[in-house]
Design a protein around this motif. Structure first.
Motif, PDB file in Angstrom:
ATOM      1  N   GLY A 159       1.356  -1.449  -0.593  1.00 59.67           N
ATOM      2  CA  GLY A 159      -0.047   0.543  -0.035  1.00 59.67           C
ATOM      3  C   GLY A 159       0.950   1.496   0.447  1.00 59.67           C
ATOM      4  N   GLN A 160       2.097   0.886  -0.092  1.00 55.11           N
ATOM      5  CA  GLN A 160       3.059   2.178  -0.067  1.00 55.11           C
ATOM      6  C   GLN A 160       3.173   3.324  -1.735  1.00 55.11           C
ATOM      7  OE1 GLN A 160       6.621   1.221   1.421  1.00 55.11           O
ATOM      8  NE2 GLN A 160       5.190   0.537   3.476  1.00 55.11           N
ATOM      9  N   SER A 161       3.006   2.375  -3.297  1.00 54.23           N
ATOM     10  CA  SER A 161       2.808   2.730  -4.301  1.00 54.23           C
ATOM     11  C   SER A 161       1.310   3.392  -4.232  1.00 54.23           C
ATOM     12  CB  SER A 161       3.407   1.774  -5.055  1.00 54.23           C
ATOM     13  OG  SER A 161       3.750   2.472  -6.155  1.00 54.23           O
ATOM     14  N   HIS A 162       0.545   4.334  -5.043  1.00 63.06           N
ATOM     15  CA  HIS A 162       0.413   4.205  -5.881  1.00 63.06           C
ATOM     16  C   HIS A 162      -0.325   5.130  -7.208  1.00 63.06           C
ATOM     17  CE1 HIS A 162      -1.782   3.351  -2.231  1.00 63.06           C
ATOM     18  NE2 HIS A 162      -1.369   4.790  -1.534  1.00 63.06           N
ATOM     19  N   ASP A 163       1.073   4.998  -8.356  1.00 63.85           N
ATOM     20  CA  ASP A 163       1.322   5.280  -9.664  1.00 63.85           C
ATOM     21  C   ASP A 163       0.356   4.758  -9.699  1.00 63.85           C
ATOM     22  OD1 ASP A 163       2.623   4.708 -11.905  1.00 63.85           O
ATOM     23  OD2 ASP A 163       4.080   6.900 -10.998  1.00 63.85           O
ATOM     24  N   GLY A 164      -0.404   6.003 -10.966  1.00 57.75           N
ATOM     25  CA  GLY A 164      -1.482   5.300 -11.842  1.00 57.75           C
ATOM     26  C   GLY A 164      -1.210   3.785 -13.104  1.00 57.75           C
ATOM     27  N   GLN A 165      -0.322   4.743 -13.502  1.00 56.31           N
ATOM     28  CA  GLN A 165       0.991   3.653 -14.629  1.00 56.31           C
ATOM     29  C   GLN A 165       0.942   2.985 -13.933  1.00 56.31           C
ATOM     30  OE1 GLN A 165       0.078   5.030 -18.192  1.00 56.31           O
ATOM     31  NE2 GLN A 165       0.963   2.300 -18.617  1.00 56.31           N
ATOM     32  N   ILE A 166       1.468   2.521 -13.263  1.00 56.27           N
ATOM     33  CA  ILE A 166       1.839   0.937 -12.672  1.00 56.27           C
ATOM     34  C   ILE A 166       1.058   0.369 -12.397  1.00 56.27           C
ATOM     35  CG2 ILE A 166       2.935   0.354 -10.979  1.00 56.27           C
ATOM     36  CD1 ILE A 166       5.009   2.477 -10.781  1.00 56.27           C
ATOM     37  N   LEU A 167      -0.180   0.404 -12.141  1.00 57.11           N
ATOM     38  CA  LEU A 167      -0.930   0.106 -11.926  1.00 57.11           C
ATOM     39  C   LEU A 167      -2.135  -0.782 -12.574  1.00 57.11           C
ATOM     40  CD1 LEU A 167      -2.298   2.060  -8.513  1.00 57.11           C
ATOM     41  CD2 LEU A 167      -1.237   0.087  -8.270  1.00 57.11           C
ATOM     42  N   LEU A 168      -2.094   0.581 -13.626  1.00 52.53           N
ATOM     43  CA  LEU A 168      -2.417  -0.503 -14.645  1.00 52.53           C
ATOM     44  C   LEU A 168      -2.195  -0.952 -15.551  1.00 52.53           C
ATOM     45  CD1 LEU A 168      -3.656   3.361 -16.670  1.00 52.53           C
ATOM     46  CD2 LEU A 168      -5.602   1.508 -15.816  1.00 52.53           C
ATOM     47  N   THR A 169      -0.361  -0.680 -15.511  1.00 50.15           N
ATOM     48  CA  THR A 169       0.320  -2.137 -16.172  1.00 50.15           C
ATOM     49  C   THR A 169       0.488  -3.601 -15.728  1.00 50.15           C
ATOM     50  OG1 THR A 169       1.874  -0.165 -16.642  1.00 50.15           O
ATOM     51  CG2 THR A 169       2.767  -2.728 -16.570  1.00 50.15           C
ATOM     52  N   ILE A 170      -0.041  -3.461 -13.929  1.00 53.09           N
ATOM     53  CA  ILE A 170       0.033  -4.929 -13.168  1.00 53.09           C
ATOM     54  C   ILE A 170      -1.824  -5.215 -13.313  1.00 53.09           C
ATOM     55  CG2 ILE A 170      -0.536  -5.437 -10.679  1.00 53.09           C
ATOM     56  CD1 ILE A 170       1.660  -3.486 -10.347  1.00 53.09           C
ATOM     57  N   ARG A 171      -2.056  -4.540 -13.389  1.00 53.17           N
ATOM     58  CA  ARG A 171      -3.379  -5.055 -13.970  1.00 53.17           C
ATOM     59  C   ARG A 171      -3.829  -5.706 -15.607  1.00 53.17           C
ATOM     60  NH1 ARG A 171      -9.308  -2.145 -12.893  1.00 53.17           N
ATOM     61  NH2 ARG A 171     -11.005  -3.249 -13.932  1.00 53.17           N
ATOM     62  N   GLY A 172      -3.088  -4.907 -16.493  1.00 51.64           N
ATOM     63  CA  GLY A 172      -4.080  -5.128 -17.720  1.00 51.64           C
ATOM     64  C   GLY A 172      -2.332  -7.250 -17.856  1.00 51.64           C
ATOM     65  N   THR A 173      -1.460  -6.671 -16.773  1.00 52.26           N
ATOM     66  CA  THR A 173      -1.118  -7.939 -16.656  1.00 52.26           C
ATOM     67  C   THR A 173      -1.463  -9.527 -15.945  1.00 52.26           C
ATOM     68  OG1 THR A 173       1.166  -7.220 -16.731  1.00 52.26           O
ATOM     69  CG2 THR A 173       1.352  -9.791 -16.114  1.00 52.26           C
ATOM     70  N   LEU A 174      -2.587  -9.109 -15.139  1.00 47.95           N
ATOM     71  CA  LEU A 174      -3.196  -9.392 -14.659  1.00 47.95           C
ATOM     72  C   LEU A 174      -4.743 -10.551 -15.023  1.00 47.95           C
ATOM     73  CD1 LEU A 174      -2.618  -8.109 -10.576  1.00 47.95           C
ATOM     74  CD2 LEU A 174      -2.055 -10.415 -12.068  1.00 47.95           C
ATOM     75  N   GLU A 175      -4.494  -9.094 -15.348  1.00 43.73           N
ATOM     76  CA  GLU A 175      -6.745  -9.565 -16.644  1.00 43.73           C
ATOM     77  C   GLU A 175      -5.926 -10.448 -18.250  1.00 43.73           C
ATOM     78  OE1 GLU A 175      -7.196  -5.185 -17.667  1.00 43.73           O
ATOM     79  OE2 GLU A 175      -9.488  -5.415 -15.654  1.00 43.73           O
ATOM     80  N   ARG A 176      -4.586 -10.361 -18.417  1.00 45.40           N
ATOM     81  CA  ARG A 176      -4.170 -11.014 -19.816  1.00 45.40           C
ATOM     82  C   ARG A 176      -3.582 -11.951 -19.009  1.00 45.40           C
ATOM     83  NH1 ARG A 176      -1.613  -6.445 -20.550  1.00 45.40           N
ATOM     84  NH2 ARG A 176       0.023  -7.176 -19.751  1.00 45.40           N
ATOM     85  N   ALA A 177      -3.562 -12.709 -17.653  1.00 41.63           N
ATOM     86  CA  ALA A 177      -3.139 -14.144 -17.231  1.00 41.63           C
ATOM     87  C   ALA A 177      -4.348 -14.950 -16.813  1.00 41.63           C
ATOM     88  CB  ALA A 177      -2.316 -13.644 -16.362  1.00 41.63           C
ATOM     89  N   GLY A 178      -5.756 -14.149 -16.938  1.00 44.71           N
ATOM     90  CA  GLY A 178      -7.448 -14.460 -16.489  1.00 44.71           C
ATOM     91  C   GLY A 178      -7.610 -13.844 -14.818  1.00 44.71           C
ATOM     92  N   ILE A 179      -7.346 -12.713 -15.065  1.00 49.28           N
ATOM     93  CA  ILE A 179      -8.342 -12.278 -13.566  1.00 49.28           C
ATOM     94  C   ILE A 179      -8.813 -11.073 -14.008  1.00 49.28           C
ATOM     95  CG2 ILE A 179      -7.358 -11.416 -11.444  1.00 49.28           C
ATOM     96  CD1 ILE A 179      -6.537 -14.034 -11.559  1.00 49.28           C
ATOM     97  N   GLY A 180     -10.506 -11.726 -13.387  1.00 50.42           N
ATOM     98  CA  GLY A 180     -10.937 -10.966 -13.723  1.00 50.42           C
ATOM     99  C   GLY A 180     -11.142  -9.378 -12.803  1.00 50.42           C
ATOM    100  N   PHE A 181     -11.351  -8.205 -13.177  1.00 56.95           N
ATOM    101  CA  PHE A 181     -12.121  -7.598 -12.383  1.00 56.95           C
ATOM    102  C   PHE A 181     -13.667  -7.106 -12.302  1.00 56.95           C
ATOM    103  CE2 PHE A 181      -7.908  -7.261 -12.933  1.00 56.95           C
ATOM    104  CZ  PHE A 181      -7.221  -6.804 -11.454  1.00 56.95           C
TER     105      PHE A 181
END
Length: 99
Positions: free
Chosen positions: A56-78
């Protein structure tokens, strides 16, 4: 065959919008069976940055989008949960098809 008009009221598709929370990153890794190192390698985000996100120490929007995109491509749904927070779950091909 009926016409697809979208999901039932109150249900959003697997790619719902909302802020990515630290616990969601950790939980998504658990669902996928990934270590921090594996997520770092697949996303191009450093191990130390992923650890900061999960703490919870990093809230950089671009990094969060990159991580989320990676997780979504791997099969995680939000998906939207009551109260507006995002819930996570593994997605399958049937989650993305109409009907």
């Amino acid at each position: 065959m009926g016409t697809f008009t979208g999901p039932p009221q109150g249900v959003l598709p697997p790619h719902a919008d909302g802020p990515l929370m630290s616990w969601q990153v950790r939980a998504a890794r658990g669902i996928l069976g990934w270590s921090v190192r594996e997520l770092a390698d697949k996303s191009g985000v450093s191990v130390s940055t992923i650890r900061r996100v999960e703490d919870g120490q990093s809230h950089d929007g671009q990094i969060l989008l990159t991580i989320r995109g990676t997780l979504e491509r791997a099969g995680i749904g939000f998906v939207a949960a009551p109260g507006g927070e995002l819930a996570i779950r593994p997605i399958t091909s049937k989650d993305c098809s109409p009907g």
